[in-house]
Design a protein around this motif. Sequence first.
Motif, PDB file in Angstrom:
ATOM      1  N   ARG A 190       0.855  -1.189   0.000  1.00  0.00           N
ATOM      2  CA  ARG A 190       0.000   0.000   0.000  1.00  0.00           C
ATOM      3  C   ARG A 190       0.892   1.239   0.000  1.00  0.00           C
ATOM      4  NH1 ARG A 190      -3.195  -3.296  -1.040  1.00  0.00           N
ATOM      5  NH2 ARG A 190      -5.274  -3.663  -0.161  1.00  0.00           N
ATOM      6  N   ARG A 191       0.376   2.334  -0.558  1.00  0.00           N
ATOM      7  CA  ARG A 191       1.048   3.625  -0.533  1.00  0.00           C
ATOM      8  C   ARG A 191      -0.001   4.720  -0.670  1.00  0.00           C
ATOM      9  NH1 ARG A 191       5.211   4.512  -4.550  1.00  0.00           N
ATOM     10  NH2 ARG A 191       5.629   2.267  -4.572  1.00  0.00           N
ATOM     11  N   TYR A 192       0.391   5.959  -0.366  1.00  0.00           N
ATOM     12  CA  TYR A 192      -0.464   7.108  -0.626  1.00  0.00           C
ATOM     13  C   TYR A 192       0.021   7.789  -1.908  1.00  0.00           C
ATOM     14  CZ  TYR A 192      -3.115   7.145   3.728  1.00  0.00           C
ATOM     15  OH  TYR A 192      -3.978   6.831   4.755  1.00  0.00           O
ATOM     16  N   THR A 193      -0.907   8.007  -2.818  1.00  0.00           N
ATOM     17  CA  THR A 193      -0.640   8.738  -4.052  1.00  0.00           C
ATOM     18  C   THR A 193      -1.733   9.781  -4.234  1.00  0.00           C
ATOM     19  OG1 THR A 193       0.405   6.793  -5.058  1.00  0.00           O
ATOM     20  CG2 THR A 193      -0.343   8.541  -6.552  1.00  0.00           C
ATOM     21  N   GLY A 195      -2.814  11.819  -2.178  1.00  0.00           N
ATOM     22  CA  GLY A 195      -3.647  11.874  -0.983  1.00  0.00           C
ATOM     23  C   GLY A 195      -4.545  10.681  -0.757  1.00  0.00           C
ATOM     24  N   ARG A 196      -4.489   9.683  -1.632  1.00  0.00           N
ATOM     25  CA  ARG A 196      -5.349   8.499  -1.512  1.00  0.00           C
ATOM     26  C   ARG A 196      -4.504   7.260  -1.309  1.00  0.00           C
ATOM     27  NH1 ARG A 196      -7.232   7.050  -5.963  1.00  0.00           N
ATOM     28  NH2 ARG A 196      -8.947   5.803  -5.130  1.00  0.00           N
ATOM     29  N   MET A 197      -4.963   6.372  -0.405  1.00  0.00           N
ATOM     30  CA  MET A 197      -4.264   5.111  -0.229  1.00  0.00           C
ATOM     31  C   MET A 197      -4.611   4.181  -1.387  1.00  0.00           C
ATOM     32  SD  MET A 197      -4.277   2.348   2.942  1.00  0.00           S
ATOM     33  CE  MET A 197      -3.944   3.588   4.190  1.00  0.00           C
ATOM     34  N   LEU A 228      -0.252   4.806   7.521  1.00  0.00           N
ATOM     35  CA  LEU A 228      -1.350   5.664   7.947  1.00  0.00           C
ATOM     36  C   LEU A 228      -0.869   6.716   8.943  1.00  0.00           C
ATOM     37  CD1 LEU A 228      -4.392   6.304   8.003  1.00  0.00           C
ATOM     38  CD2 LEU A 228      -4.634   4.561   9.788  1.00  0.00           C
ATOM     39  N   HIS A 231       1.140   9.456   7.203  1.00  0.00           N
ATOM     40  CA  HIS A 231       0.261  10.334   6.426  1.00  0.00           C
ATOM     41  C   HIS A 231      -0.467  11.313   7.338  1.00  0.00           C
ATOM     42  CE1 HIS A 231      -2.485  11.695   3.340  1.00  0.00           C
ATOM     43  NE2 HIS A 231      -3.511  11.315   4.061  1.00  0.00           N
ATOM     44  N   PRO A 237       0.748  14.289   0.470  1.00  0.00           N
ATOM     45  CA  PRO A 237      -0.075  13.529  -0.473  1.00  0.00           C
ATOM     46  C   PRO A 237       0.576  12.238  -0.947  1.00  0.00           C
ATOM     47  CG  PRO A 237       0.899  15.427  -1.573  1.00  0.00           C
ATOM     48  CD  PRO A 237       1.218  15.570  -0.106  1.00  0.00           C
ATOM     49  N   SER A 238       1.903  12.169  -0.874  1.00  0.00           N
ATOM     50  CA  SER A 238       2.626  10.982  -1.305  1.00  0.00           C
ATOM     51  C   SER A 238       3.382  10.400  -0.111  1.00  0.00           C
ATOM     52  CB  SER A 238       3.618  11.333  -2.421  1.00  0.00           C
ATOM     53  OG  SER A 238       4.421  10.219  -2.758  1.00  0.00           O
ATOM     54  N   THR A 240       5.185   6.604   1.278  1.00  0.00           N
ATOM     55  CA  THR A 240       5.534   5.199   1.096  1.00  0.00           C
ATOM     56  C   THR A 240       6.165   4.667   2.376  1.00  0.00           C
ATOM     57  OG1 THR A 240       7.713   5.763   0.160  1.00  0.00           O
ATOM     58  CG2 THR A 240       5.890   5.428  -1.391  1.00  0.00           C
TER      59      THR A 240
END
Length: 373
Positions: A190-193, A195-197, A228, A231, A237-238, A240
């Motif tokens: 999983r990652r945030y890109t 602002g979204r996971m 989480l 973030h 917004p990004s 990892t």
Amino acid sequence: MTDTTQSAPSGEIWILGAGGRIGSAVSANLAAQGINPVLVGRESYRLREAAVGLGSRVIIAHGVDAIAAEITRQRPAVVFNGIGNYAETAAVIARACMPGGHYLDLAADLTAVPRLLELDAEAEQAGSTLVTGSGFGVLATEAVVIKLCEDRPAPAAVRVDALASVSLSAGVVGTAFAASMVDMFATGGRRYTEGRMVASRLGADPQNLTLPDGQQAKSASAPGAELLAAHRASKAPSVTVTTGMAPTSRVVRSLAPLAGKLLSIEPLRRFAVGQMAKAKMKDAPAPRRHSWGHAVVTWPDGTRREGWLRADDGMVYTASVAATVAAELARGEGRPGAYTPGALFGADVAEQAGAKILLPDEPRPAQGGSAID
């Protein structure tokens, strides 16, 4: 008849799963602070032996519902949930602590941690503090991100690396650890890109890090609550995350998607967890001198800051974090709502539990990181 659900908390700290390795370590840590915890668990020689050694009261309760009923009846001030399976147990036990009682656990996955945090409004209304991720897994990286982002605008990108070093004791793997490993493959990365996971490949972003003490550690992408927490702490917004628990070999990484699909089938998952839980482990020393949390934060203007958290054995540090958080809650230092440790107490709680945060303006040996194949 007295309505015990509305009575004042007793002032006691209860340790659920007190007969296990972590539960007994948290109990001993609290005792060293002059706090005598109540030990809660299934009837066992280990539980009784621990109680005699600490001079603690024992509560025998089998199953989550029975434990929740005793919490509701006896009203402890703080409950530490060390029984695992947090996706199923955390909400039940946390709600039993309300109103007025406080709760903490060691959840570090992307199922249990968000579920507990979703109880924020309920806990605030009840005057209870709920803390999830109270161990190395979340706090070691969260604390570094908090320090790096203090008094600065939201960064563009954050990468965190969780590098626990843990000694092993002879015995079986156990259900909790087996389930976490199987679920890592079943969930994938999983990652945030923007602002979204979003989903990513398990084992992506492999790193070969040179640690501040000169030792080496490999890590790669995996689903974990470190993502989480980073973030939420940074608002980037990004985001990892890599961990030393993830597969780093090319062969295992190539097979991970197929393994994940198979292990997402519940009968196969249960079989895999059951088989792994029975596997035997031998005594083994920790692979490195220290456990490390690491974060690299980058801002839109290109500014880049890097920081580290240094702790001892990851399990020892986890027990210290949990005991520190429990003691703070018992002293009334929390505030109503649901949090991760750093979000509630700030980065300093990590050092209060025995770690050291190393920031760029502090002298330290040179370090670097590189991708690996």
